[in-house]
Design a protein around this motif. Sequence first.
Motif, PDB file in Angstrom:
ATOM      1  N   GLU A 124      50.352  42.780  -6.270  1.00 47.40           N
ATOM      2  CA  GLU A 124      50.242  43.594  -7.474  1.00 47.40           C
ATOM      3  C   GLU A 124      49.607  44.949  -7.147  1.00 47.40           C
ATOM      4  O   GLU A 124      48.662  45.023  -6.366  1.00 47.40           O
ATOM      5  CB  GLU A 124      49.415  42.832  -8.512  1.00 47.40           C
ATOM      6  N   GLN A 125      50.141  46.004  -7.728  1.00 45.68           N
ATOM      7  CA  GLN A 125      49.765  47.367  -7.353  1.00 45.68           C
ATOM      8  C   GLN A 125      48.266  47.633  -7.396  1.00 45.68           C
ATOM      9  O   GLN A 125      47.681  48.124  -6.423  1.00 45.68           O
ATOM     10  CB  GLN A 125      50.468  48.378  -8.270  1.00 45.68           C
ATOM     11  N   HIS A 126      47.637  47.340  -8.524  1.00 43.49           N
ATOM     12  CA  HIS A 126      46.224  47.683  -8.687  1.00 43.49           C
ATOM     13  C   HIS A 126      45.336  46.849  -7.770  1.00 43.49           C
ATOM     14  O   HIS A 126      44.372  47.361  -7.186  1.00 43.49           O
ATOM     15  CB  HIS A 126      45.810  47.515 -10.148  1.00 43.49           C
ATOM     16  N   GLN A 127      45.688  45.571  -7.615  1.00 48.05           N
ATOM     17  CA  GLN A 127      44.919  44.732  -6.700  1.00 48.05           C
ATOM     18  C   GLN A 127      45.067  45.218  -5.263  1.00 48.05           C
ATOM     19  O   GLN A 127      44.091  45.236  -4.496  1.00 48.05           O
ATOM     20  CB  GLN A 127      45.356  43.271  -6.829  1.00 48.05           C
ATOM     21  N   LEU A 128      46.280  45.627  -4.908  1.00 55.63           N
ATOM     22  CA  LEU A 128      46.488  46.125  -3.548  1.00 55.63           C
ATOM     23  C   LEU A 128      45.694  47.406  -3.312  1.00 55.63           C
ATOM     24  O   LEU A 128      45.058  47.578  -2.265  1.00 55.63           O
ATOM     25  CB  LEU A 128      47.973  46.370  -3.297  1.00 55.63           C
ATOM     26  N   GLN A 129      45.720  48.302  -4.272  1.00 60.20           N
ATOM     27  CA  GLN A 129      44.980  49.556  -4.124  1.00 60.20           C
ATOM     28  C   GLN A 129      43.483  49.304  -3.968  1.00 60.20           C
ATOM     29  O   GLN A 129      42.819  49.938  -3.140  1.00 60.20           O
ATOM     30  CB  GLN A 129      45.256  50.458  -5.325  1.00 60.20           C
ATOM     31  N   ASP A 130      42.947  48.373  -4.743  1.00 57.35           N
ATOM     32  CA  ASP A 130      41.524  48.048  -4.625  1.00 57.35           C
ATOM     33  C   ASP A 130      41.212  47.422  -3.272  1.00 57.35           C
ATOM     34  O   ASP A 130      40.189  47.735  -2.638  1.00 57.35           O
ATOM     35  CB  ASP A 130      41.105  47.091  -5.749  1.00 57.35           C
ATOM     36  N   CYS A 131      42.084  46.544  -2.831  1.00 59.81           N
ATOM     37  CA  CYS A 131      41.879  45.880  -1.545  1.00 59.81           C
ATOM     38  C   CYS A 131      41.944  46.885  -0.401  1.00 59.81           C
ATOM     39  O   CYS A 131      41.119  46.838   0.530  1.00 59.81           O
ATOM     40  CB  CYS A 131      42.930  44.779  -1.359  1.00 59.81           C
ATOM     41  N   VAL A 132      42.898  47.791  -0.458  1.00 59.15           N
ATOM     42  CA  VAL A 132      43.022  48.818   0.572  1.00 59.15           C
ATOM     43  C   VAL A 132      41.751  49.658   0.651  1.00 59.15           C
ATOM     44  O   VAL A 132      41.245  49.953   1.745  1.00 59.15           O
ATOM     45  CB  VAL A 132      44.251  49.720   0.294  1.00 59.15           C
ATOM     46  N   ALA A 133      41.226  50.029  -0.496  1.00 59.10           N
ATOM     47  CA  ALA A 133      40.003  50.829  -0.522  1.00 59.10           C
ATOM     48  C   ALA A 133      38.834  50.073   0.115  1.00 59.10           C
ATOM     49  O   ALA A 133      38.033  50.653   0.867  1.00 59.10           O
ATOM     50  CB  ALA A 133      39.667  51.209  -1.957  1.00 59.10           C
ATOM     51  N   GLU A 134      38.732  48.776  -0.168  1.00 63.10           N
ATOM     52  CA  GLU A 134      37.672  47.971   0.426  1.00 63.10           C
ATOM     53  C   GLU A 134      37.794  47.897   1.933  1.00 63.10           C
ATOM     54  O   GLU A 134      36.803  48.035   2.664  1.00 63.10           O
ATOM     55  CB  GLU A 134      37.699  46.557  -0.163  1.00 63.10           C
ATOM     56  N   ILE A 135      39.005  47.652   2.402  1.00 67.59           N
ATOM     57  CA  ILE A 135      39.217  47.533   3.849  1.00 67.59           C
ATOM     58  C   ILE A 135      38.886  48.853   4.543  1.00 67.59           C
ATOM     59  O   ILE A 135      38.201  48.882   5.576  1.00 67.59           O
ATOM     60  CB  ILE A 135      40.667  47.103   4.145  1.00 67.59           C
ATOM     61  N   LYS A 136      39.357  49.958   3.991  1.00 69.50           N
ATOM     62  CA  LYS A 136      39.113  51.266   4.602  1.00 69.50           C
ATOM     63  C   LYS A 136      37.628  51.585   4.701  1.00 69.50           C
ATOM     64  O   LYS A 136      37.192  52.246   5.649  1.00 69.50           O
ATOM     65  CB  LYS A 136      39.830  52.353   3.810  1.00 69.50           C
ATOM     66  N   SER A 137      36.842  51.125   3.725  1.00 72.40           N
ATOM     67  CA  SER A 137      35.415  51.420   3.745  1.00 72.40           C
ATOM     68  C   SER A 137      34.622  50.464   4.631  1.00 72.40           C
ATOM     69  O   SER A 137      33.448  50.712   4.919  1.00 72.40           O
ATOM     70  CB  SER A 137      34.851  51.357   2.317  1.00 72.40           C
ATOM     71  N   SER A 138      35.277  49.377   5.078  1.00 69.91           N
ATOM     72  CA  SER A 138      34.541  48.352   5.824  1.00 69.91           C
ATOM     73  C   SER A 138      35.008  48.154   7.260  1.00 69.91           C
ATOM     74  O   SER A 138      34.234  47.685   8.102  1.00 69.91           O
ATOM     75  CB  SER A 138      34.642  47.004   5.088  1.00 69.91           C
ATOM     76  N   VAL A 139      36.279  48.466   7.545  1.00 69.89           N
ATOM     77  CA  VAL A 139      36.846  48.208   8.875  1.00 69.89           C
ATOM     78  C   VAL A 139      37.152  49.534   9.565  1.00 69.89           C
ATOM     79  O   VAL A 139      37.909  50.359   9.028  1.00 69.89           O
ATOM     80  CB  VAL A 139      38.127  47.361   8.782  1.00 69.89           C
ATOM     81  N   ALA A 140      36.571  49.729  10.717  1.00 70.31           N
ATOM     82  CA  ALA A 140      36.771  50.980  11.445  1.00 70.31           C
ATOM     83  C   ALA A 140      38.071  50.957  12.243  1.00 70.31           C
ATOM     84  O   ALA A 140      38.594  49.894  12.595  1.00 70.31           O
ATOM     85  CB  ALA A 140      35.590  51.217  12.386  1.00 70.31           C
ATOM     86  N   ASP A 141      38.566  52.140  12.521  1.00 72.59           N
ATOM     87  CA  ASP A 141      39.703  52.327  13.436  1.00 72.59           C
ATOM     88  C   ASP A 141      40.976  51.611  12.999  1.00 72.59           C
ATOM     89  O   ASP A 141      41.732  51.087  13.824  1.00 72.59           O
ATOM     90  CB  ASP A 141      39.334  51.873  14.854  1.00 72.59           C
ATOM     91  N   CYS A 142      41.219  51.547  11.692  1.00 72.41           N
ATOM     92  CA  CYS A 142      42.494  51.012  11.217  1.00 72.41           C
ATOM     93  C   CYS A 142      43.157  52.066  10.332  1.00 72.41           C
ATOM     94  O   CYS A 142      42.497  52.921   9.756  1.00 72.41           O
ATOM     95  CB  CYS A 142      42.318  49.697  10.463  1.00 72.41           C
ATOM     96  N   LYS A 143      44.470  51.999  10.264  1.00 73.64           N
ATOM     97  CA  LYS A 143      45.235  52.998   9.528  1.00 73.64           C
ATOM     98  C   LYS A 143      46.258  52.313   8.646  1.00 73.64           C
ATOM     99  O   LYS A 143      46.974  51.411   9.084  1.00 73.64           O
ATOM    100  CB  LYS A 143      45.943  53.952  10.506  1.00 73.64           C
ATOM    101  N   GLU A 144      46.328  52.756   7.371  1.00 72.75           N
ATOM    102  CA  GLU A 144      47.255  52.137   6.430  1.00 72.75           C
ATOM    103  C   GLU A 144      48.418  53.075   6.112  1.00 72.75           C
ATOM    104  O   GLU A 144      48.276  54.297   6.180  1.00 72.75           O
ATOM    105  CB  GLU A 144      46.546  51.748   5.135  1.00 72.75           C
ATOM    106  N   PHE A 145      49.572  52.481   5.767  1.00 68.01           N
ATOM    107  CA  PHE A 145      50.765  53.228   5.384  1.00 68.01           C
ATOM    108  C   PHE A 145      51.381  52.538   4.167  1.00 68.01           C
ATOM    109  O   PHE A 145      51.895  51.422   4.289  1.00 68.01           O
ATOM    110  CB  PHE A 145      51.785  53.263   6.531  1.00 68.01           C
ATOM    111  N   LEU A 146      51.308  53.180   3.016  1.00 66.73           N
ATOM    112  CA  LEU A 146      51.933  52.610   1.824  1.00 66.73           C
ATOM    113  C   LEU A 146      53.446  52.735   1.938  1.00 66.73           C
ATOM    114  O   LEU A 146      53.962  53.815   2.230  1.00 66.73           O
ATOM    115  CB  LEU A 146      51.431  53.320   0.572  1.00 66.73           C
ATOM    116  N   LEU A 147      54.154  51.642   1.734  1.00 58.50           N
ATOM    117  CA  LEU A 147      55.607  51.631   1.895  1.00 58.50           C
ATOM    118  C   LEU A 147      56.286  52.060   0.602  1.00 58.50           C
ATOM    119  O   LEU A 147      55.861  51.666  -0.488  1.00 58.50           O
ATOM    120  CB  LEU A 147      56.076  50.231   2.300  1.00 58.50           C
TER     121      LEU A 147
END
Length: 324
Positions: free
Chosen positions: A163-186
């Motif tokens: 689900e869009q909003h859940q994914l966006q929230d999850c992405v934000a959490e991961i970006k703030s907690s896991v270093a050296d990773c890169k996301e690409f929204l499809l």
Amino acid sequence: VQSCRELAVAFPFFKEQLVHFVTLFEKLGLSHSLRNDLLTNSKMLSYQFGGSAVDESAAQLFIYQVSTGRLLIHLGLHCGAVLGHSFGEISAACVAQVIDDEAAIRLVHERVSLQQQSARDNPGQMCAWRGLTCEQAQPFVSKYPLLSIACFNTSNSIVLAGEQHQLQDCVAEIKSSVADCKEFLLPIGCAFHSPLLDASVPLLVQRVAQFLTPSPLHLRFFSTVTGREMIDYNDFAAAYWGKQLRNPVLFSTAIQKAEEHGFDSFIEIGPKALLAYYVKELVNEKSLVLASGQGVPVVFESLWEHGINVAIASTSLLPSTVPF
């Protein structure tokens, strides 16, 4: 990247395949523009999903993959085995002849139709990651009931979907907690292989059971649903395609399993080289990894340069090898 039209001009056999599939789509009442798009225009294939009676780009991708796989075999390449990534597994099954052409087309139609309905009812999104492992992602994903890990491409390349909003929230959490990773929204409006498709699974199984009867495999088949080689063709009945719609894509596991069975030459079949990069990370550095998007002559030249008297054939991806 070569368009279907360019391949049709260069290879009469490829054009015969195009005409065959376009005619089948028309016979089943599932196409409004394929003949014009593939046989008249020099239109490039698109990975965008969205349409009416049948999603034209999904139909184009299926036709391109199966026709190109058959062309490579027709030109003399011996195919050792096939496997497919997500939608491409339908193409792989068609090349392996475990499902016939008409059943494959109807499966494409039913799968895409249900995905589109899901997207209308509950818009989803997908996010690909580099530098993020399953172990790192799972604690975050598990907080959200409508998210899942949709694809395991390599040990640190995964795709999240839901689900869009859940994914966006999850992405934000991961970006703030896991270093050296890169996301690409499809750029896809449907969350493939996610909980949003749970309700679609029984509908797909019910519909597919009405027209699909598996046949004996003509090629070895490594499943990205189970992560292992499929031996019994009866296992490709309707229930398999329900799991294939919802379960995660075990791409890395299937590639590694193929390598364990002696496969050391792999050819991705698609208008763009997308999966070949993952395959190179997964297999021995001495293995040969090619993509049909480079052009059929280039593929043959590379095989000959490596002294490979090989194998190819199918779909999103085709493994082949010297022993076979």
